[in-house]
Design an enzyme around this catalytic site. Structure first.
Site, short mmCIF file in Angstrom:
data_model
loop_
_atom_site.label_atom_id
_atom_site.label_comp_id
_atom_site.label_asym_id
_atom_site.label_seq_id
_atom_site.Cartn_x
_atom_site.Cartn_y
_atom_site.Cartn_z
CG HIS A 127 28.54 -9.33 0.37
ND1 HIS A 127 29.05 -10.02 -0.72
CD2 HIS A 127 29.34 -8.26 0.53
CE1 HIS A 127 30.10 -9.38 -1.18
NE2 HIS A 127 30.30 -8.30 -0.44
CG ASP B 69 28.48 -13.62 4.94
OD1 ASP B 69 29.61 -13.45 5.49
OD2 ASP B 69 28.12 -12.98 3.95
CD GLN C 32 31.57 -6.70 7.34
OE1 GLN C 32 32.10 -5.97 8.18
NE2 GLN C 32 31.99 -6.72 6.08
CE LYS D 136 34.79 -8.81 3.88
NZ LYS D 136 34.64 -7.53 3.19
CB CYS E 17 28.68 -6.38 -2.56
SG CYS E 17 30.20 -5.90 -3.35
N1 PMP Z 1 29.75 -11.25 3.14
C1 PMP Z 1 29.84 -10.06 3.76
C2 PMP Z 1 28.85 -9.72 4.83
C3 PMP Z 1 30.87 -9.19 3.41
O1 PMP Z 1 30.97 -8.02 4.02
C4 PMP Z 1 31.78 -9.56 2.39
C5 PMP Z 1 32.87 -8.63 1.94
N2 PMP Z 1 32.46 -7.32 1.74
C6 PMP Z 1 31.63 -10.81 1.79
C7 PMP Z 1 30.61 -11.63 2.19
C8 PMP Z 1 32.55 -11.29 0.72
O2 PMP Z 1 33.82 -11.45 1.22
P1 PMP Z 1 35.06 -11.77 0.24
O3 PMP Z 1 35.00 -10.72 -0.82
O4 PMP Z 1 36.23 -11.63 1.13
O5 PMP Z 1 34.86 -13.14 -0.29
#
Ligand code: PMP
Length: 403
Positions: free
Chosen positions: A118, A195, A198, A221, A361
């Protein structure tokens, strides 16, 4: 059969009214009443700032905030609650590491990420590269949307200072083989950041068994409100880290000449933290722990299989990511030949199906796969067969309208 009462579970979520088929859980999961109640209970009975007042309400708020930290420490199996830093989310957590851990890095030091990260696990490292002259290396992606771990020996070396990869992809749903990553990183003495945005919603974690050094995730999430997340860091690693932001709460003593910083976790929590959100996140962690894990797992596997089989049966549709059930989450990306993912999403939206379309993203991954974007269905325990039926009815409408 599901093995648990999905209809009853759905009733815990006020937003899940009939006709809404919410399949964008990888972006944000919905919030059950137990978590909403915890949020409102805190705000209506214990609201005050934390770690400063000596009156009763302030002490209650401080105790509630601390109890939330203890709950989250239990959720990830931390050795000590002080290894849990509340952040604004995964992005906040990774930026914190990029600054705090990154402050000790020298030009030429190397950080290894992957192509399927991401943006929040790419851009903070690029900013660090530009600040500190570190070298950023990226593991490639396999044809079925996994990190190509066979390339680890080539990318990891004596100058590797950190390996930062996702625990599970928000695009392909692929789950990373963490043991392989950790073994390779350990062979050169490099710490590992996962990270977990998910992965964390899927149940309690064991950061000690995983053998990693940092674990980042987001409340929203994980059935909790926005604005809160967690950075878990191994105590020794956090203790050696510089602060990220300066301000109240993160100090021991301030004079105009210099400041002595507080120990972790407070060193990394400058300013008033997201107090009620942290309390609600703890309630969400309890709520997840209260689910019948085996039955939920079986339920999600069955629905994922329905998605994968149904997509495979439609000739013009290609699953982007693992096509089988092994080593994947209930997040399924797909491309429809000659149809833009936004058109797919719009047609499904007209039928009450909330689906995500775009680059998610993860533009470097899209570049590697030579795609502008994908459409993505991502499931949570409250999704049911009716949601999958509505999804396929909508998809067939897409295929009819774009012959
Ligand atoms: N890493 C991953 C794998 C994600 O799916 C996301 C959110 N789509 C993020 C990081 C970023 O999370 P946040 O926007 O809640 O900071």
């Amino acid at each position: 059969m599901s093995g648990f009462d999905v209809a009853a579970l759905r009733r815990e979520f006020p937003i899940l009214v009939p006709g809404l088929h919410y399949l964008d859980n990888a972006a944000t999961a919905q919030t059950p009443r137990a978590v909403l109640d915890a949020l409102i209970a805190h705000e209506t009975t214990h609201r005050a700032n934390v770690l400063r007042g000596v009156y009763r309400l302030a002490e209650e708020a401080t105790a509630a905030y601390h109890a939330a930290r203890v709950e989250l420490a239990g959720y990830v199996n931390a050795r000590d609650p002080n290894e849990v830093v509340f952040t604004s989310g995964t992005t906040g957590a990774i930026n914190l590491v990029a600054h705090g851990f990154g402050a000790a890095l020298k030009p030429g030091d190397e950080i290894v990420i992957s192509v399927l990260e991401h943006h929040s696990n790419i851009v903070p490292w690029q900013l660090l590269r530009d600040r500190a002259g570190v070298v950023l290396k990226a593991l490639p992606v396999t044809l079925d949307g996994r990190i190509e771990l066979a390339e680890l020996p080539r990318l990891i070396g004596p100058r590797t200072r950190l390996v930062a990869v996702t625990h599970a992809s928000n695009v392909t749903g692929a789950v990373t083989d963490v043991a392989t990553v950790v073994a390779a990183a350990r062979s050169v003495g490099a710490p590992v950041l996962l990270d977990g945005a998910q992965m964390a919603p899927h149940g309690p974690l064991d950061v000690q068994a995983l053998g990693v050094d940092f674990y980042a995730f987001s409340g929203h999430k994980m059935f909790a409100p926005n604005g809160v997340g967690v950075l878990w860091g191994r105590a020794e690693v956090l203790a050696a880290m510089a602060p990220f932001q300066g301000g109240g709460e993160m100090i021991r003593r301030v004079t105009l000449a210099r400041t002595e910083y507080a120990d972790p976790p407070h060193r990394f929590e400058a300013g008033t933290p997201p107090i009620a959100q942290a309390v609600a996140l703890a309630a969400a962690a309890r709520w997840v722990r209260g689910l019948p894990a085996e039955a939920v797992h079986a339920h999600l596997r069955r629905l994922t299989e329905r998605l994968l089989d149904g997509l495979a049966a439609r000739g013009r549709v290609r699953v982007i990511g693992p096509t089988g059930l092994q080593g994947r989450l209930a997040t399924v990306s797909f491309a429809v030949a000659r149809v833009h993912p936004h058109d797919v999403c719009q047609i499904l939206d007209a039928r009450g199906v909330a689906l995500r379309g775009g680059h998610h993203c993860a533009q470097p991954l899209m570049d590697a796969l030579d795609l502008a974007g994908t459409a993505r269905a991502s499931l949570a325990p409250y999704n049911d067969d009716g949601d999958i039926d509505a999804f396929f009815a909508g998809l067939d409408d897409v295929l009819r309208r774009f012959p």
